[in-house]
Enzyme design. Structure first.
Site, PDB file in Angstrom:
ATOM      1  N   ASP A   1      29.469  -9.246  25.521  1.00  0.00           N
ATOM      2  CA  ASP A   1      30.654  -9.407  24.674  1.00  0.00           C
ATOM      3  C   ASP A   1      31.820 -10.033  25.448  1.00  0.00           C
ATOM      4  O   ASP A   1      31.909  -9.887  26.666  1.00  0.00           O
ATOM      5  CB  ASP A   1      31.059  -8.029  24.115  1.00  0.00           C
ATOM      6  CG  ASP A   1      31.949  -8.151  22.892  1.00  0.00           C
ATOM      7  OD1 ASP A   1      32.044  -9.244  22.308  1.00  0.00           O
ATOM      8  OD2 ASP A   1      32.562  -7.129  22.519  1.00  0.00           O
ATOM      9  N   GLY A   2      32.677 -10.721  24.717  1.00  0.00           N
ATOM     10  CA  GLY A   2      33.910 -11.260  25.301  1.00  0.00           C
ATOM     11  C   GLY A   2      33.897 -12.770  25.502  1.00  0.00           C
ATOM     12  O   GLY A   2      34.820 -13.320  26.114  1.00  0.00           O
TER      13      GLY A   2
ATOM     14  N   HIS B   1      30.596 -19.164  24.705  1.00  0.00           N
ATOM     15  CA  HIS B   1      29.162 -18.887  24.513  1.00  0.00           C
ATOM     16  C   HIS B   1      28.336 -19.716  25.500  1.00  0.00           C
ATOM     17  O   HIS B   1      27.363 -19.224  26.075  1.00  0.00           O
ATOM     18  CB  HIS B   1      28.733 -19.203  23.081  1.00  0.00           C
ATOM     19  CG  HIS B   1      29.450 -18.386  22.047  1.00  0.00           C
ATOM     20  ND1 HIS B   1      29.608 -17.026  22.157  1.00  0.00           N
ATOM     21  CD2 HIS B   1      30.049 -18.732  20.878  1.00  0.00           C
ATOM     22  CE1 HIS B   1      30.275 -16.575  21.096  1.00  0.00           C
ATOM     23  NE2 HIS B   1      30.556 -17.590  20.309  1.00  0.00           N
TER      24      HIS B   1
ATOM     25  N   SER C   1      24.089 -10.578  16.257  1.00  0.00           N
ATOM     26  CA  SER C   1      23.896  -9.425  15.373  1.00  0.00           C
ATOM     27  C   SER C   1      23.824  -9.872  13.916  1.00  0.00           C
ATOM     28  O   SER C   1      24.268 -10.979  13.574  1.00  0.00           O
ATOM     29  CB  SER C   1      25.045  -8.427  15.547  1.00  0.00           C
ATOM     30  OG  SER C   1      26.208  -8.903  14.897  1.00  0.00           O
TER      31      SER C   1
ATOM     32  N   TRP D   1      26.609 -13.194  11.279  1.00  0.00           N
ATOM     33  CA  TRP D   1      26.506 -14.247  10.255  1.00  0.00           C
ATOM     34  C   TRP D   1      27.832 -14.427   9.530  1.00  0.00           C
ATOM     35  O   TRP D   1      28.049 -15.446   8.876  1.00  0.00           O
ATOM     36  CB  TRP D   1      25.410 -13.915   9.233  1.00  0.00           C
ATOM     37  CG  TRP D   1      24.012 -13.971   9.777  1.00  0.00           C
ATOM     38  CD1 TRP D   1      23.165 -12.914   9.944  1.00  0.00           C
ATOM     39  CD2 TRP D   1      23.272 -15.126  10.198  1.00  0.00           C
ATOM     40  NE1 TRP D   1      21.966 -13.329  10.459  1.00  0.00           N
ATOM     41  CE2 TRP D   1      21.997 -14.687  10.618  1.00  0.00           C
ATOM     42  CE3 TRP D   1      23.563 -16.497  10.266  1.00  0.00           C
ATOM     43  CZ2 TRP D   1      21.022 -15.552  11.103  1.00  0.00           C
ATOM     44  CZ3 TRP D   1      22.578 -17.363  10.749  1.00  0.00           C
ATOM     45  CH2 TRP D   1      21.334 -16.884  11.155  1.00  0.00           C
TER      46      TRP D   1
ATOM     47  N   ARG E   1      30.611 -14.950  10.806  1.00  0.00           N
ATOM     48  CA  ARG E   1      31.499 -15.864  11.559  1.00  0.00           C
ATOM     49  C   ARG E   1      31.504 -17.262  10.920  1.00  0.00           C
ATOM     50  O   ARG E   1      30.597 -17.602  10.155  1.00  0.00           O
ATOM     51  CB  ARG E   1      31.038 -15.931  13.017  1.00  0.00           C
ATOM     52  CG  ARG E   1      31.187 -14.566  13.690  1.00  0.00           C
ATOM     53  CD  ARG E   1      30.915 -14.649  15.165  1.00  0.00           C
ATOM     54  NE  ARG E   1      31.089 -13.325  15.762  1.00  0.00           N
ATOM     55  CZ  ARG E   1      31.275 -13.112  17.050  1.00  0.00           C
ATOM     56  NH1 ARG E   1      31.319 -14.124  17.891  1.00  0.00           N
ATOM     57  NH2 ARG E   1      31.419 -11.891  17.517  1.00  0.00           N
TER      58      ARG E   1
ATOM     59  N   LEU F   1       8.641  -9.533  34.052  1.00  0.00           N
ATOM     60  CA  LEU F   1       9.878  -9.132  33.354  1.00  0.00           C
ATOM     61  C   LEU F   1       9.713  -9.387  31.860  1.00  0.00           C
ATOM     62  O   LEU F   1       9.401 -10.503  31.445  1.00  0.00           O
ATOM     63  CB  LEU F   1      11.084  -9.927  33.887  1.00  0.00           C
ATOM     64  CG  LEU F   1      12.409  -9.693  33.144  1.00  0.00           C
ATOM     65  CD1 LEU F   1      12.890  -8.254  33.316  1.00  0.00           C
ATOM     66  CD2 LEU F   1      13.483 -10.671  33.627  1.00  0.00           C
TER      67      LEU F   1
ATOM     68  N   ARG G   1      32.008   0.701  22.153  1.00  0.00           N
ATOM     69  CA  ARG G   1      31.237   0.952  20.929  1.00  0.00           C
ATOM     70  C   ARG G   1      29.861   0.311  21.028  1.00  0.00           C
ATOM     71  O   ARG G   1      29.615  -0.557  21.864  1.00  0.00           O
ATOM     72  CB  ARG G   1      31.993   0.466  19.691  1.00  0.00           C
ATOM     73  CG  ARG G   1      32.417  -0.983  19.750  1.00  0.00           C
ATOM     74  CD  ARG G   1      33.112  -1.432  18.458  1.00  0.00           C
ATOM     75  NE  ARG G   1      33.608  -2.788  18.592  1.00  0.00           N
ATOM     76  CZ  ARG G   1      34.895  -3.096  18.785  1.00  0.00           C
ATOM     77  NH1 ARG G   1      35.804  -2.146  18.839  1.00  0.00           N
ATOM     78  NH2 ARG G   1      35.256  -4.360  18.923  1.00  0.00           N
TER      79      ARG G   1
HETATM   80  C1  IPE Z   1      28.181  -7.333  19.395  1.00  0.00           C
HETATM   81  O1  IPE Z   1      29.376  -7.953  19.671  1.00  0.00           O
HETATM   82  C2  IPE Z   1      27.116  -8.349  19.073  1.00  0.00           C
HETATM   83  C3  IPE Z   1      26.673  -9.181  20.179  1.00  0.00           C
HETATM   84  C4  IPE Z   1      27.061  -9.062  21.417  1.00  0.00           C
HETATM   85  C5  IPE Z   1      25.687 -10.186  19.841  1.00  0.00           C
HETATM   86  P1  IPE Z   1      30.468  -8.209  18.522  1.00  0.00           P
HETATM   87  O2  IPE Z   1      31.606  -8.875  19.181  1.00  0.00           O
HETATM   88  O3  IPE Z   1      29.841  -8.886  17.383  1.00  0.00           O
HETATM   89  O4  IPE Z   1      30.829  -6.710  18.090  1.00  0.00           O
HETATM   90  P2  IPE Z   1      32.191  -6.093  17.578  1.00  0.00           P
HETATM   91  O5  IPE Z   1      32.629  -6.921  16.405  1.00  0.00           O
HETATM   92  O6  IPE Z   1      33.155  -6.145  18.716  1.00  0.00           O
HETATM   93  O7  IPE Z   1      31.848  -4.684  17.215  1.00  0.00           O
HETATM   94  C1  IPE Z   2      29.806 -12.140  22.268  1.00  0.00           C
HETATM   95  O1  IPE Z   2      31.084 -12.657  22.422  1.00  0.00           O
HETATM   96  C2  IPE Z   2      28.819 -13.173  21.749  1.00  0.00           C
HETATM   97  C3  IPE Z   2      28.392 -12.931  20.362  1.00  0.00           C
HETATM   98  C4  IPE Z   2      28.738 -11.924  19.609  1.00  0.00           C
HETATM   99  C5  IPE Z   2      27.509 -13.944  19.783  1.00  0.00           C
HETATM  100  P1  IPE Z   2      32.103 -12.714  21.202  1.00  0.00           P
HETATM  101  O2  IPE Z   2      31.914 -13.999  20.495  1.00  0.00           O
HETATM  102  O3  IPE Z   2      31.980 -11.493  20.362  1.00  0.00           O
HETATM  103  O4  IPE Z   2      33.491 -12.708  21.984  1.00  0.00           O
HETATM  104  P2  IPE Z   2      34.807 -11.922  21.593  1.00  0.00           P
HETATM  105  O5  IPE Z   2      34.444 -10.481  21.427  1.00  0.00           O
HETATM  106  O6  IPE Z   2      35.300 -12.514  20.310  1.00  0.00           O
HETATM  107  O7  IPE Z   2      35.724 -12.151  22.736  1.00  0.00           O
HETATM  108 MG    MG Z   3      32.863  -9.655  20.448  1.00  0.00          MG
END
Ligand code: IPE
Ligand code: IPE
Ligand code: MG
Length: 234
Positions: free
Chosen positions: A14-15, A31, A59, A63, A65, A125, A188
């Protein structure tokens, strides 16, 4: 590094968006940069003896987004599989997927099947990509399959045990994760592996996924090695 290496590490990557935003770049640049973190983690798993690496790549909720971001993520997946195929075959990495991949573009489905077939005899792996994945949807699908079998008379109420349910999940045959890592500081689960994470140790780092280095992965393993796992016992 301690001798206690987790057999299965799962990561909520995430992030990426915030990493890009900080640099004034489009989200997709985050990404793209995140692919490098995947490479570093795979290499660290090969070096330390982690046998299963499960990555939350997309996740069911993602979708929602904008189409531009979703399409770019699908293209990134396709390119990643194209670029990594030979290396995976060579390095003993076996590809698996979890999630409703029938919801992915057909080109991604074909690529996934091709690389899974090409790596099917590898054992070093197990590299598991969660794609269009939702823990609740996975449980719904498992319940539906059990209801069908109950109606057909091949499963009775008394047969329904945690083991039988686990055998109907996408992760059938895989050990539960020992360690879950989440980057970007969120505390979470976000619908990831709801059944399988029952007794998983959790490590959260504030670093954004594209900034996640080999040392950060090793620090998570170190943290895990210091945990006392009790599984409800004493
Ligand atoms: C979880 O991250 C899904 C993935 C890392 C693929 P999200 O960024 O979608 O989750 P929330 O919205 O912070 O819960
Ligand atoms: C995780 O990063 C990648 C995916 C969920 C596909 P995010 O795209 O959720 O990045 P933030 O949370 O918005 O920074
Ligand atoms: Mg995120």
């Amino acid at each position: 590094m301690s001798a206690v290496v987790p057999k299965h590490v799962a990561i909520i990557m995430d992030g990426n968006g915030r990493w890009a935003q900080q640099r004034g770049l489009p989200r997709i640049a985050g990404h793209e940069a995140g692919s490098k973190s995947i490479e570093r983690c795979v290499q660290a798993c090969l070096d330390t003896g982690v046998e299963y690496l499960t990555l939350y790549a997309f996740s069911s909720e993602n979708w929602k987004r904008p189409a531009l971001e979703v399409n770019a993520l699908m293209l990134l997946l396709e390119n990643f599989l194209n670029q990594k195929r030979d290396e995976m075959v060579r390095e003993g990495i076996r590809l698996h997927h979890i999630g409703r991949i029938q919801e992915l573009p057909s080109v991604c489905q074909r690529k996934l099947r091709e690389v899974m077939e090409a790596t099917a005899s590898n054992t070093k792996l197990h590299f598991v990509l969660a794609l269009s994945y939702s823990g609740r949807a996975e449980i719904v699908d498992a319940v539906k399959s059990l209801v069908r079998d109950t109606a057909a008379g091949t499963v009775s109420e008394a047969d329904i045990t945690p083991e039988l349910i686990a055998s109907r999940l996408n992760t059938a045959g895989m050990p539960d994760p020992d360690l879950l890592i989440r980057t970007s500081g969120e505390m979470r689960i976000s619908n990831f592996l709801l059944w399988q994470l029952s007794y998983t140790e959790i490590h959260v780092t504030k670093k954004f996924w594209p900034d996640f280095q080999r040392e950060d992965f090793l620090a998570a393993l170190e943290d895990y090695a210091g945990r006392s796992r009790r599984f409800g016992g004493v």
